[in-house]
Design an enzyme around this catalytic site. Sequence first.
Site, short mmCIF file in Angstrom:
data_model
loop_
_atom_site.label_atom_id
_atom_site.label_comp_id
_atom_site.label_asym_id
_atom_site.label_seq_id
_atom_site.Cartn_x
_atom_site.Cartn_y
_atom_site.Cartn_z
N ARG A 161 153.94 42.29 9.91
CA ARG A 161 153.63 43.57 10.07
C ARG A 161 154.15 45.28 9.77
NH1 ARG A 161 151.76 46.53 14.57
NH2 ARG A 161 150.90 49.03 14.03
N TYR A 164 153.15 46.91 5.76
CA TYR A 164 152.04 47.57 5.32
C TYR A 164 152.78 49.39 5.22
CZ TYR A 164 148.68 51.75 7.24
OH TYR A 164 147.97 53.27 7.26
N LYS A 168 154.07 52.19 1.62
CA LYS A 168 153.86 53.34 1.91
C LYS A 168 154.75 54.36 1.96
CE LYS A 168 149.03 53.46 3.60
NZ LYS A 168 148.21 54.08 2.97
N VAL A 231 147.10 44.03 24.58
CA VAL A 231 148.12 43.03 23.20
C VAL A 231 149.58 43.10 24.45
CG1 VAL A 231 150.09 42.57 21.06
CG2 VAL A 231 147.08 43.32 21.69
N GLY A 233 150.67 43.60 27.37
CA GLY A 233 150.58 44.35 28.78
C GLY A 233 149.65 45.83 28.19
N ARG A 238 150.85 55.29 22.17
CA ARG A 238 150.04 56.01 21.11
C ARG A 238 150.29 57.51 20.94
NH1 ARG A 238 152.09 52.62 19.39
NH2 ARG A 238 151.20 50.70 17.77
N ASP A 320 157.20 50.75 19.52
CA ASP A 320 156.66 51.52 20.66
C ASP A 320 156.86 52.65 21.04
OD1 ASP A 320 159.31 51.93 19.39
OD2 ASP A 320 160.30 52.46 21.26
N ARG A 322 155.30 56.60 19.32
CA ARG A 322 155.70 57.45 18.30
C ARG A 322 155.25 58.90 17.85
NH1 ARG A 322 152.68 52.96 15.21
NH2 ARG A 322 150.06 53.97 15.25
P1 NAD Z 1 139.51 53.64 6.30
O1 NAD Z 1 139.51 52.36 6.01
O2 NAD Z 1 138.80 53.70 6.87
O3 NAD Z 1 139.57 54.35 4.92
C1 NAD Z 1 140.39 53.58 3.47
C2 NAD Z 1 138.75 53.51 3.01
O4 NAD Z 1 139.13 52.61 1.12
C3 NAD Z 1 137.46 52.34 2.98
O5 NAD Z 1 136.65 53.06 3.08
C4 NAD Z 1 137.88 51.39 1.65
O6 NAD Z 1 136.21 51.03 1.36
C5 NAD Z 1 138.17 52.20 0.63
N1 NAD Z 1 139.11 50.68 -0.47
C6 NAD Z 1 139.74 50.05 -0.17
N2 NAD Z 1 139.86 49.20 -0.65
C7 NAD Z 1 139.50 50.50 -2.56
C8 NAD Z 1 139.93 49.75 -3.96
N3 NAD Z 1 140.30 49.24 -4.29
N4 NAD Z 1 138.80 51.24 -4.21
C9 NAD Z 1 138.38 51.88 -3.38
N5 NAD Z 1 138.22 52.38 -2.52
C10 NAD Z 1 139.00 51.28 -1.90
O7 NAD Z 1 141.01 54.02 6.62
P2 NAD Z 1 141.47 55.46 7.50
O8 NAD Z 1 141.86 55.44 8.85
O9 NAD Z 1 139.88 56.50 6.70
O10 NAD Z 1 142.65 55.60 6.56
C11 NAD Z 1 142.67 56.67 5.18
C12 NAD Z 1 144.22 56.31 5.01
O11 NAD Z 1 145.03 57.19 6.24
C13 NAD Z 1 144.77 55.01 4.42
O12 NAD Z 1 145.23 55.64 3.52
C14 NAD Z 1 145.67 55.06 5.83
O13 NAD Z 1 146.31 53.90 5.65
C15 NAD Z 1 146.09 56.30 6.09
N6 NAD Z 1 146.46 56.22 7.63
C16 NAD Z 1 145.00 56.54 8.58
C17 NAD Z 1 145.55 56.70 9.93
C18 NAD Z 1 144.20 56.96 10.92
O14 NAD Z 1 144.84 57.57 12.14
N7 NAD Z 1 142.80 56.33 10.26
C19 NAD Z 1 146.70 56.88 10.40
C20 NAD Z 1 147.67 56.55 9.27
C21 NAD Z 1 147.58 55.93 7.92
C1 UGA Z 2 147.80 51.90 13.43
C2 UGA Z 2 147.16 51.37 12.12
O1 UGA Z 2 148.49 50.84 11.42
C3 UGA Z 2 146.53 52.57 10.89
O2 UGA Z 2 145.53 52.70 10.93
C4 UGA Z 2 147.68 53.91 11.10
O3 UGA Z 2 148.73 53.24 9.70
C5 UGA Z 2 147.88 54.01 12.80
O4 UGA Z 2 147.73 53.17 13.57
C6 UGA Z 2 147.82 55.18 12.92
O5 UGA Z 2 146.23 55.09 13.19
O6 UGA Z 2 148.27 56.40 13.25
P1 UGA Z 2 148.06 51.04 15.92
O7 UGA Z 2 148.39 52.30 16.94
O8 UGA Z 2 149.34 49.44 16.03
O9 UGA Z 2 148.34 51.01 13.89
O10 UGA Z 2 146.23 50.11 15.69
P2 UGA Z 2 145.68 49.64 16.75
O11 UGA Z 2 144.74 48.76 16.24
O12 UGA Z 2 144.83 51.07 16.80
O13 UGA Z 2 146.93 49.48 17.85
C7 UGA Z 2 147.43 49.82 18.97
C8 UGA Z 2 147.86 49.83 20.22
O14 UGA Z 2 146.99 49.31 20.92
C9 UGA Z 2 148.97 48.69 19.43
O15 UGA Z 2 149.76 48.69 20.07
C10 UGA Z 2 148.22 47.10 19.31
O16 UGA Z 2 149.10 46.03 19.89
C11 UGA Z 2 146.96 47.53 20.90
N1 UGA Z 2 146.12 46.48 21.08
C12 UGA Z 2 144.89 46.24 20.13
C13 UGA Z 2 145.18 46.09 21.94
O17 UGA Z 2 146.01 46.06 23.44
N2 UGA Z 2 144.20 45.63 22.33
C14 UGA Z 2 143.46 45.60 21.51
O18 UGA Z 2 142.16 45.34 21.36
C15 UGA Z 2 143.85 46.29 20.34
#
Ligand code: NAD
Ligand code: UGA
Length: 368
Positions: A161, A164, A168, A231, A233, A238, A320, A322
Amino acid sequence: MKLLLLGAGGFIGVNLTERLIKDGKHNVVAVDIDDEKIDYLVETKSPKLEYHNLNISSDEAEIDGLVAAADVVVDLVAFANPALYVEDPVGVFDLNFTQNMKVVKQCLKHKKRLVQFSTCEVYGITPAKAAEQFGLSSDTHITPFSEDESPLIMGPVKNHRWIYACAKQLLERILDAHWKRDGFQFSVIRPFNFIGPRIDFLPSEAGGGSPRVFSHFMDALLYGKKPIKLVDGGEVYRAYTYIDDAVDCIVRIIEDNNSNCEGQIFNIGQPENELKIKELAVRMCELFDEHFRAEGDPPRPEIITVSGEEFYGKGYEDCDRRIADITKAKTLLGWQPEYDIDQVIFKTMEHFVNSHREKQKKESGEVF
Ligand code: NAD
Ligand code: UGA
């Protein structure tokens, strides 16, 4: 300004692009390999939006040209789904570090400012949980994660896990190293669990797959094919940030009107919106029943517990807790998130339900 948004077709990308077009202040050059989510914006034919279906891995020459022509580059490209971190750690590292490094190099070459999306996962587990794992007292006070002070604590290598977060983190370190050595202009964004419209697909509609938690729970509420699975429990915490609040902060970082974002890492989160995942499940069921339940919907889904290994496979380990320290974003950018946890859940749910009802109408032939 001319803004190049890489990964503009993803969840954050489309919401950011929509806001930028609405503001009308900048020209947006959007790049993604997947048109599906961004189509509704491309269809508006806005003179402020230019879209390219390109791959940052294989279309280097085209991306290089777009970087050269941009004022600011915003890199959102990544695999951002925990199921993939365990299933394909090599692929996650390749895209999230190696391919993203190509963009960094292009920005260095053309002397362009880069706004790089990282993650709150770089903080890893809390010092309290680490202490517990070392057999020490776990009554350590839980403090919010601060960009320039908190340690970054990851689990063992076998727990994939963390690849990732490692990819970053390495990217962040390289950016800062280039800032120190070459005066490279960059800002890093660490999102803390953004949710909102267009976050992820529903597995019942996509024929499977494992999106982030909100979509899993929505799928159970709307389709009732599977129970809500907690997952381990659902005991972890979050804190959810509404996408409009997040986008407001992102735009401030991109525009950098006070010229104080250079070389800075920003947490973007809403620390007051914290809850346990098991509480999220219950709150989603309650809000759905209260505001959205319609005739023909499946009954309220059962809530069951499954192990992390059963749900994600071997190599899963959870963060756990954040909590974001957002002092920097508040002080340097004058930003303040506005949506509370119920509003965040309600508004995200509303979008899912409306899309689902539209789909139902189309399928029943009510609308064409
Ligand atoms: P997302 O998966 O919805 O968006 C990522 C996009 O990148 C997708 O549309 C995908 O098609 C595109 N992509 C993948 N490979 C590619 C390539 N080779 N060339 C061009 N495009 C490509 O994710 P998101 O939630 O929008 O997250 C955006 C960024 O923010 C990511 O870097 C992610 O790690 C970071 N992030 C997001 C969250 C969140 O809360 N959503 C939390 C932590 C970090
Ligand atoms: C996510 C992803 O890593 C990224 O999109 C990003 O970096 C980050 O959060 C973020 O959004 O800040 P996480 O929050 O663990 O990580 O992702 P989720 O899949 O949304 O899971 C949240 C929690 O729910 C975890 O504890 C997971 O185990 C739990 N979960 C997930 C369930 O209990 N049931 C489900 O069906 C899916």
